[in-house]
Motif scaffolding. Structure first.
Motif, PDB file in Angstrom:
ATOM      1  N   GLY A 150     -21.701  40.178  36.752  1.00  0.00           N
ATOM      2  CA  GLY A 150     -21.159  41.093  37.753  1.00  0.00           C
ATOM      3  C   GLY A 150     -21.640  40.806  39.157  1.00  0.00           C
ATOM      4  O   GLY A 150     -21.263  41.505  40.100  1.00  0.00           O
ATOM      5  N   THR A 151     -22.462  39.767  39.326  1.00  0.00           N
ATOM      6  CA  THR A 151     -22.997  39.396  40.636  1.00  0.00           C
ATOM      7  C   THR A 151     -21.982  38.558  41.403  1.00  0.00           C
ATOM      8  O   THR A 151     -21.407  37.610  40.855  1.00  0.00           O
ATOM      9  CB  THR A 151     -24.300  38.588  40.476  1.00  0.00           C
ATOM     10  OG1 THR A 151     -25.213  39.336  39.683  1.00  0.00           O
ATOM     11  CG2 THR A 151     -24.919  38.305  41.832  1.00  0.00           C
ATOM     12  N   TRP A 152     -21.778  38.910  42.681  1.00  0.00           N
ATOM     13  CA  TRP A 152     -20.823  38.183  43.505  1.00  0.00           C
ATOM     14  C   TRP A 152     -21.421  36.861  43.987  1.00  0.00           C
ATOM     15  O   TRP A 152     -22.594  36.778  44.363  1.00  0.00           O
ATOM     16  CB  TRP A 152     -20.424  39.006  44.732  1.00  0.00           C
ATOM     17  CG  TRP A 152     -19.386  40.050  44.434  1.00  0.00           C
ATOM     18  CD1 TRP A 152     -19.600  41.379  44.222  1.00  0.00           C
ATOM     19  CD2 TRP A 152     -17.978  39.840  44.319  1.00  0.00           C
ATOM     20  NE1 TRP A 152     -18.403  42.015  43.967  1.00  0.00           N
ATOM     21  CE2 TRP A 152     -17.391  41.099  44.026  1.00  0.00           C
ATOM     22  CE3 TRP A 152     -17.154  38.728  44.423  1.00  0.00           C
ATOM     23  CZ2 TRP A 152     -16.029  41.262  43.855  1.00  0.00           C
ATOM     24  CZ3 TRP A 152     -15.786  38.878  44.259  1.00  0.00           C
ATOM     25  CH2 TRP A 152     -15.242  40.138  43.969  1.00  0.00           C
ATOM     26  N   VAL A 153     -20.574  35.813  44.021  1.00  0.00           N
ATOM     27  CA  VAL A 153     -20.949  34.508  44.559  1.00  0.00           C
ATOM     28  C   VAL A 153     -20.097  34.238  45.801  1.00  0.00           C
ATOM     29  O   VAL A 153     -18.864  34.295  45.740  1.00  0.00           O
ATOM     30  CB  VAL A 153     -20.705  33.384  43.530  1.00  0.00           C
ATOM     31  CG1 VAL A 153     -20.972  32.011  44.157  1.00  0.00           C
ATOM     32  CG2 VAL A 153     -21.575  33.595  42.301  1.00  0.00           C
ATOM     33  N   SER A 154     -20.754  33.974  46.918  1.00  0.00           N
ATOM     34  CA  SER A 154     -20.060  33.605  48.152  1.00  0.00           C
ATOM     35  C   SER A 154     -19.863  32.094  48.143  1.00  0.00           C
ATOM     36  O   SER A 154     -20.681  31.337  48.659  1.00  0.00           O
ATOM     37  CB  SER A 154     -20.871  34.041  49.377  1.00  0.00           C
ATOM     38  OG  SER A 154     -20.220  33.640  50.562  1.00  0.00           O
TER      39      SER A 154
ATOM     40  N   ALA B  45     -32.495  29.900  48.103  1.00  0.00           N
ATOM     41  CA  ALA B  45     -31.503  30.867  47.636  1.00  0.00           C
ATOM     42  C   ALA B  45     -32.181  32.143  47.166  1.00  0.00           C
ATOM     43  O   ALA B  45     -33.321  32.143  46.713  1.00  0.00           O
ATOM     44  CB  ALA B  45     -30.681  30.264  46.496  1.00  0.00           C
ATOM     45  N   SER B  46     -31.436  33.224  47.272  1.00  0.00           N
ATOM     46  CA  SER B  46     -31.946  34.510  46.791  1.00  0.00           C
ATOM     47  C   SER B  46     -31.058  34.990  45.654  1.00  0.00           C
ATOM     48  O   SER B  46     -29.873  35.218  45.833  1.00  0.00           O
ATOM     49  CB  SER B  46     -31.943  35.543  47.924  1.00  0.00           C
ATOM     50  OG  SER B  46     -30.644  35.729  48.437  1.00  0.00           O
ATOM     51  N   GLY B  47     -31.619  35.113  44.455  1.00  0.00           N
ATOM     52  CA  GLY B  47     -30.875  35.635  43.321  1.00  0.00           C
ATOM     53  C   GLY B  47     -30.050  34.582  42.613  1.00  0.00           C
ATOM     54  O   GLY B  47     -29.845  33.462  43.098  1.00  0.00           O
ATOM     55  N   SER B  48     -29.542  34.947  41.438  1.00  0.00           N
ATOM     56  CA  SER B  48     -28.784  34.019  40.599  1.00  0.00           C
ATOM     57  C   SER B  48     -27.484  33.579  41.249  1.00  0.00           C
ATOM     58  O   SER B  48     -26.976  32.494  40.969  1.00  0.00           O
ATOM     59  CB  SER B  48     -28.479  34.676  39.244  1.00  0.00           C
ATOM     60  OG  SER B  48     -27.686  35.848  39.428  1.00  0.00           O
ATOM     61  N   SER B  49     -26.919  34.401  42.121  1.00  0.00           N
ATOM     62  CA  SER B  49     -25.639  34.062  42.734  1.00  0.00           C
ATOM     63  C   SER B  49     -25.758  32.938  43.745  1.00  0.00           C
ATOM     64  O   SER B  49     -24.750  32.372  44.164  1.00  0.00           O
ATOM     65  CB  SER B  49     -25.041  35.290  43.429  1.00  0.00           C
ATOM     66  OG  SER B  49     -25.877  35.713  44.495  1.00  0.00           O
ATOM     67  N   GLY B  50     -26.985  32.599  44.137  1.00  0.00           N
ATOM     68  CA  GLY B  50     -27.164  31.545  45.123  1.00  0.00           C
ATOM     69  C   GLY B  50     -27.734  30.268  44.564  1.00  0.00           C
ATOM     70  O   GLY B  50     -27.755  29.241  45.252  1.00  0.00           O
TER      71      GLY B  50
END
Length: 614
Positions: free
Chosen positions: A474-478, A553-558
């Motif tokens: 559910g984590t957004w990836v830019s 990076a910060s968090g799994s999305s990065g």
């Protein structure tokens, strides 16, 4: 001398003077204090002004395909031919309705067709040559969609192949003009040789700011192409905002060389700028793809420039060539004052290499600027018109207000000004939703300030909203922002890349290699490309770049967990790469399901680099 210590070659930019409104909800609205000054009501009038002032000055130059010599059309030549077409359209009652569909590469004839049609009040719709030359395998579906949308009443196909494509899709009775007409076509020379009457000047005088000048097609990256309405008022507003911020300093009234296709707004902008500001525009037959870029290099040896524009892929190839050829570098940098790149895409390492070359060659840095915008803003409506050594999208040019709506640590961009479209042809439902409650066009991109305490230092691109996706968590990836950062960390190994991971547990990367970059770090630089992809030196450099990215990076999305090189290249025939060299992320991923599955396999193969635990 350190590159960062070298001065910039002076460029006489206008002062940065912004009116900045800060709202309680964090929204910021930026508007240049300098008013927009529009010098002509439309492009045909601008062309007429230049033809009257300098009829014998070379305006357009193109290579003869047989001899390779430059063929030249003066401002007087172009104006006379355009007026002949305008008269021909009036005589056949084709003015004031429908559209002129143009299927052609960039050429003198293409320019004449555009200006003559616009003068008659017939909107022009230039389409990519790929729609015709590559479209036969798919029964010209894209071209058929364009015909159904703009309903052309007349068309231009420069070559016999273009004419054949047009005949396959146009309704019976629509006249087709060509330099190689079929039995039912109209000869370009005869059409443009029509003797003009007073009706031509009257037609041009009757054009208003709201008269439609063009229907320009979007890339179709998120679906079928849309026809963006561009009025005559929009077009000249965009041209003159660019002239005020960049053009006077860059020398748009001097000598220009460009390949960008006129079916795309960036290319159309540059060629029209030359028409109304008095430039000699050399049509570059090269493109930033292997083999075709050699033509661009040949032209750069012939034509000394004060201003140059290209796309990120072109600059990556250019710096490779300049690093190999001192004579070419000296010719390229000798008079150069300003270089423009596409707003969202230039990797910082390419920028740095270009500046190092400039300092080594002429002893100073060159100002690199940007043209950021969209088809819906006519072309680039923001730019860097101030000294900066940061890649970014700049600031709004005169006449444009930019609204910045906060989204976490960045801002969604929205735009308002006379260069913004009233909407899309035949898309009433869509048109009702493209603006916010204050009338700002929602461009769909995000940005950050380089320095929040100093807005005058400009904005950095922070990703396209349409390219963002969610992981299975559910984590957004830019994806757009991540792509830019990875290109920086993986330079010079990677030409471009795909950010994967939608509905997966983690982010994976599929990358197109840069062969020159791989050889620069490989243990065996002479090895074939397939061996370079598994070379120990290459793999170590990739791991080092990925680790540097992940550390910041910060968090799994990065963070990147897996990486693999792609063996193929973006497929232009499948529309994975646009005319200006940008990759359609969604379509390229859709066309590579096997590569994605291999990237996410439970037991990945040796070609997949795993960063688990780093």
């Amino acid at each position: 001398m350190q590159v960062s210590d070298a001065p910039f070659r002076h460029v006489d930019f206008p002062p940065v003077d912004l009116d900045i409104e800060r709202r309680d909800d964090g929204t910021i609205v930026m508007t240049p204090a300098q008013p927009l000054e529009i010098g002509v009501p439309n492009v045909p009038t601008g062309l007429a002004r230049q033809a009257a002032a300098t009829p014998g000055k070379p305006h357009l130059r193109e290579r003869d395909p047989d001899s390779g010599d430059w063929r030249t059309a003066t401002f007087g030549d172009v104006k006379r031919a355009a007026d002949g077409l305008t008269q021909w359209l009036i005589d056949r009652d084709l003015a004031g309705g429908g559209a002129m569909l143009i299927v052609s590469g960039n050429s003198i004839a293409h320019a004449v067709i555009r200006y003559g049609s616009m003068g008659a009040g017939v909107p022009v719709t230039p389409v990519s040559e790929a729609y015709a030359l590559l479209g036969a395998k798919g029964d010209y579906q894209r071209l058929r969609h364009v015909v159904a949308t703009v309903q052309p009443t007349v068309a231009f196909g420069e070559t016999a192949a273009h004419v054949a494509a047009l005949r396959a899709v146009l309704p019976e009775g629509v006249p087709v003009i060509s330099r190689e007409p079929d039995a039912d076509g109209a000869d370009y020379a005869a059409v443009t040789g029509t003797a003009p009457t007073d009706a031509v000047a009257a037609s041009i005088d009757a054009l208003t700011a709201d008269t439609v000048g063009a229907y320009m097609l979007t890339s179709g990256s998120t679906g079928r192409s849309k026809a963006v309405i561009q009025t005559h008022g929009m077009i000249v507003a965009n041209l003159f905002q660019g002239w005020q911020a960049l053009g006077k300093a860059a020398g748009w009234d001097d000598v220009l060389l460009e390949w960008l296709p006129w079916s795309h707004v960036s290319g159309a902008f540059s060629s029209m700028a030359a028409a109304i500001f008095g430039g000699t525009f050399h049509i570059d037959e090269g493109k930033p793809v292997p083999g075709l870029f050699d033509a661009t290099i040949r032209n750069l040896r012939d034509v000394e420039l004060t201003y140059f524009t290209n796309v990120p892929a072109g600059y990556a190839m250019l710096v490779d060539a300049l690093e190999r050829d001192r004579d070419l570098a000296e010719t390229f940098f000798r008079k150069l004052r300003l270089v423009l790149y596409g707003g969202a895409g230039l990797p910082q390492p390419v920028y740095d290499r270009l500046q190092r070359l400039a300092v080594d060659t002429v002893g100073h840095r060159i100002m690199l600027t940007t043209g950021y915008g969209a088809t819906e803003t006519t072309s680039g409506a923001m730019s860097i018109y101030f000294e900066s050594d940061r890649v970014g999208i700049g600031l709004p040019m005169p006449g444009l207000s930019v609204k910045m709506v906060p989204i976490g640590d960045r801002y969604e961009l929205r735009m308002k000004g006379p260069m913004v479209t009233p909407g899309y042809l035949g898309e009433d439902e869509l048109n009702a939703n493209i603006r916010d409650e204050e009338g700002f066009y929602k461009i769909g991109d995000t940005a950050r300030f380089h320095d929040p305490d100093a807005p005058e230092k400009g904005l950095a691109f922070a990703g396209r909203l349409a390219e963002e996706f969610k992981l299975a968590t559910g984590t957004w990836v830019s994806a757009g922002n991540m792509r830019m950062d990875l290109l920086r960390h993986l330079a010079p190994l990677v030409g471009d890349l795909l950010v994967c991971g939608e509905n997966r547990d983690y982010v994976g990367i599929l990358a197109w290699p840069s062969e020159a970059g791989l050889r620069s770090v490989a243990a065996d630089p002479q090895a074939p490309l397939e061996q370079l992809l598994c070379d120990d030196g290459v793999l170590a450099a990739v791991r080092e770049g990925l680790a540097a990215h992940n550390q910041a990076a910060s968090g799994s999305s990065g963070r990147v967990v897996r990486f693999a090189f792609l063996a193929d290249q973006p497929n232009a025939e499948a529309h994975e790469i646009s005319d200006k060299g940008t990759v359609n992320q969604a379509l390229a991923k859709h066309n590579r399901p096997e590569a994605i599955e291999a990237l996410y396999a439970d037991a990945p193969g040796a070609a997949v680099i795993s960063m688990t635990g780093e």
